[in-house]
Scaffold this motif. Sequence first.
Motif, short mmCIF file in Angstrom:
data_model
loop_
_atom_site.label_atom_id
_atom_site.label_comp_id
_atom_site.label_asym_id
_atom_site.label_seq_id
_atom_site.Cartn_x
_atom_site.Cartn_y
_atom_site.Cartn_z
N GLY A 113 -2.05 8.01 -3.36
CA GLY A 113 -3.03 8.21 -2.15
C GLY A 113 -2.35 8.81 -0.95
N THR A 114 -1.17 8.65 -1.12
CA THR A 114 -0.70 8.81 0.24
C THR A 114 -0.43 10.40 0.48
N ALA A 115 -0.50 10.89 -0.64
CA ALA A 115 -0.57 12.77 -0.57
C ALA A 115 -1.69 12.97 -0.01
N PHE A 116 -2.75 12.55 0.33
CA PHE A 116 -3.95 12.87 0.83
C PHE A 116 -4.36 12.36 1.99
N ILE A 117 -3.56 11.26 2.70
CA ILE A 117 -3.68 10.78 4.08
C ILE A 117 -3.94 11.93 5.01
N LYS A 118 -4.83 11.64 6.16
CA LYS A 118 -4.83 12.47 7.10
C LYS A 118 -4.41 11.87 8.44
N SER A 119 -4.13 10.82 8.64
CA SER A 119 -3.49 9.94 10.10
C SER A 119 -2.47 9.02 9.79
N TYR A 120 -2.07 8.64 10.95
CA TYR A 120 -0.86 7.71 10.90
C TYR A 120 -1.59 6.31 10.46
N LYS A 121 -2.59 6.10 10.81
CA LYS A 121 -3.23 4.78 10.34
C LYS A 121 -3.21 4.81 8.98
N GLN A 122 -3.75 5.57 8.34
CA GLN A 122 -3.99 6.02 6.94
C GLN A 122 -2.45 5.59 6.15
N LEU A 123 -1.41 6.19 6.73
CA LEU A 123 -0.30 5.93 6.32
C LEU A 123 0.26 4.61 6.35
N LEU A 124 -0.15 3.79 7.27
CA LEU A 124 0.45 2.53 7.42
C LEU A 124 -0.38 1.66 6.51
N VAL A 125 -1.55 1.96 6.38
CA VAL A 125 -2.34 1.09 5.11
C VAL A 125 -1.65 1.37 3.78
N MET A 126 -1.50 2.50 3.57
CA MET A 126 -0.83 3.17 2.07
C MET A 126 0.63 2.52 2.10
N ARG A 127 1.34 2.50 3.05
CA ARG A 127 2.82 2.13 2.95
C ARG A 127 2.67 0.41 2.66
N PHE A 128 1.52 -0.31 3.33
CA PHE A 128 1.55 -1.62 3.02
C PHE A 128 1.51 -1.97 1.69
N PHE A 129 0.38 -1.48 1.15
CA PHE A 129 0.04 -1.47 -0.15
C PHE A 129 0.73 -1.02 -1.35
N VAL A 130 1.62 -0.04 -0.91
CA VAL A 130 2.86 0.41 -1.84
C VAL A 130 3.79 -0.83 -1.86
N GLY A 131 4.30 -1.32 -0.70
CA GLY A 131 4.90 -2.49 -0.79
C GLY A 131 4.34 -3.89 -1.25
N PHE A 132 3.19 -4.06 -1.18
CA PHE A 132 2.66 -5.21 -1.66
C PHE A 132 2.57 -5.06 -3.28
N THR A 133 2.27 -3.87 -3.62
CA THR A 133 2.26 -3.80 -5.40
C THR A 133 3.51 -3.70 -5.99
N ALA A 134 4.70 -3.06 -5.08
CA ALA A 134 5.90 -2.80 -5.78
C ALA A 134 6.80 -3.99 -5.61
N THR A 135 6.10 -5.03 -5.17
CA THR A 135 6.85 -6.43 -4.85
C THR A 135 7.35 -6.80 -6.44
N ALA A 136 6.34 -6.74 -7.29
CA ALA A 136 6.49 -7.24 -8.79
C ALA A 136 7.70 -6.80 -9.35
N CYS A 137 8.14 -5.54 -8.92
CA CYS A 137 9.03 -4.69 -9.83
C CYS A 137 10.51 -5.41 -9.92
N TRP A 138 11.18 -5.36 -8.54
CA TRP A 138 12.55 -5.81 -8.54
C TRP A 138 12.67 -7.32 -8.97
N VAL A 139 11.96 -8.14 -8.34
CA VAL A 139 12.23 -9.57 -8.57
C VAL A 139 11.68 -9.92 -9.86
N GLY A 140 10.62 -9.21 -10.28
CA GLY A 140 9.84 -9.76 -11.70
C GLY A 140 10.82 -9.27 -12.73
N ASN A 141 11.39 -8.08 -12.67
CA ASN A 141 12.21 -7.53 -13.72
C ASN A 141 13.62 -8.47 -13.69
N ALA A 142 14.12 -8.74 -12.90
CA ALA A 142 15.28 -9.44 -12.53
C ALA A 142 15.14 -11.01 -13.26
#
Length: 506
Positions: A113-142
């Motif tokens: 979805g970040t590939a199709f953003i049009k503004s800085y505010k949309q970037l902030l939203v996308m980065r928040f949810f990338v971080g939120f959903t990526a949370t499970a990866c490192w600590v979960g697999n550890a």
Amino acid sequence: MALDKFAEFIDWYPKGMSKEERHLVFKIDWLVLSFSCIAFFTKNLDVSALSNAYYAGMGDDLHLDGNKLQFATSMYYVGYAIFQIPSNIVLTRLPAEYYLPAFEVMWGLFTLGTAFIKSYKQLLVMRFFVGFTATACWVGNAHIVNSWYTRQELGKRNAIYGCVYPLGAMFAGYLQAAAYKNLNGAHGMEGWRWLFIVCAIITIPCALIGVFFCPNVPDRTRSRYLTEREKQLAVDRLLRDGFAKTRGIGKGLFKRIFGNWRIYVFFVVGNLFWMTPYPSGLPYGLWLDDLTLASGESKYSPDMVNNLSTITYAATIVSTMICGFYSDWRKNRWETMLYGGILILICNVLLLVWKIPDGAKFFAFIGLGVANGPTNLIVPWLAEFMSHDLEARSASIAIVNVGWVVINCVVPIIAWPIPSAPRFLGGYIWSVVMSVVEIVLLPLPMILERRELKKGINYAHMIAEESGIVTTGLEEKTKGVDDEQSLEETGPTKNEMEVEVNSMSV
């Protein structure tokens, strides 16, 4: 046969391990490490996409002036920190083979979805949810990685898992540069947008690997690749080594975590070890950029700077593997970490002095990269100390890592402000002081555990006895206890210890 002899030579399988158990560990290695490493690798690609896209034109297209890039990066870490602890607690209850891949698909979609953003505010939203959903990866697999192996196996497997980060960082720059060069303008889209699309194309299919291979934890595994006998053997060998089965979450989980000195000690010691080699990253790159020739031109081209950074990553990989194997061979983590702490202190002192030859600075920066190897032992060391409680162990790994995320957001801004580059006097003073503190605090876990043993509190033996398993390989836990004062004379009775252990399950 030759492969078995080589595995014995490098101590991949502890001596005396039966053929049946070796075959089981071989299967576990493929099942656990395959998905964990691939998931962590794709996460690194997605995270690094932002900085690569910024320099590839995103900054101009979205008008990311001032500190907007830093804020976008911070939004990722905000989402990443919020969900780590709840995620690892939930992971102990839900099927990991579906839970972890589901989140990998989600962060892949937000990356897309970040590939199709049009503004800085949309970037902030996308980065928040990338971080939120990526949370499970490192600590979960550890959590998964540290739930399948005995103490003499954990260092090597965590080393392999830890090497994924520098490997991902090395690969990401080259992959994304190639994608930008060959796809810029394709279908009327800017090259930086294609970077996110390429990352998503890699990430989403990789999630399917987890559905087929992720085995969850031993006493809850439903893996089709393990027989019923192998599943029971996986549980029994961990019980013999003092690793408890699941106890459930319950109302007492909070007390089981924060009523134990282990979480506080490892939170401090672990984060000090993770943060003090910090100059091997951004400060190193800024110093390289600052080097100029007599003509005033930059001494190193961007490609040369990338190659020099790659050398540091390569040094980290080699060091991580050596430290993982060495700590298993020595049957302790503190010794290897002490070597790393001393190297960190020496390198930070050299950089604090600063007025030294460039060769000495290269030694210091690359030496800090080498010192990143022992820091990967924090998680297996914590897993060993929390072996008596699977749920508390999972949450503790997440809590310590949340500390790193918060510190990583705050300390660089205060101690390493970009305007003070490349000297960073305040940053190197901080690093030297913290390097001394980490060395001083390193013996604390052993001192406190020794005090427990003198009181007769030995969770490893209790776990084995509770399960009716003959204790083997646990004698290391009682070394160092004074001979003149036996456990029976100084500590509680077996019944009292049972009350202590059972109280954790309330």
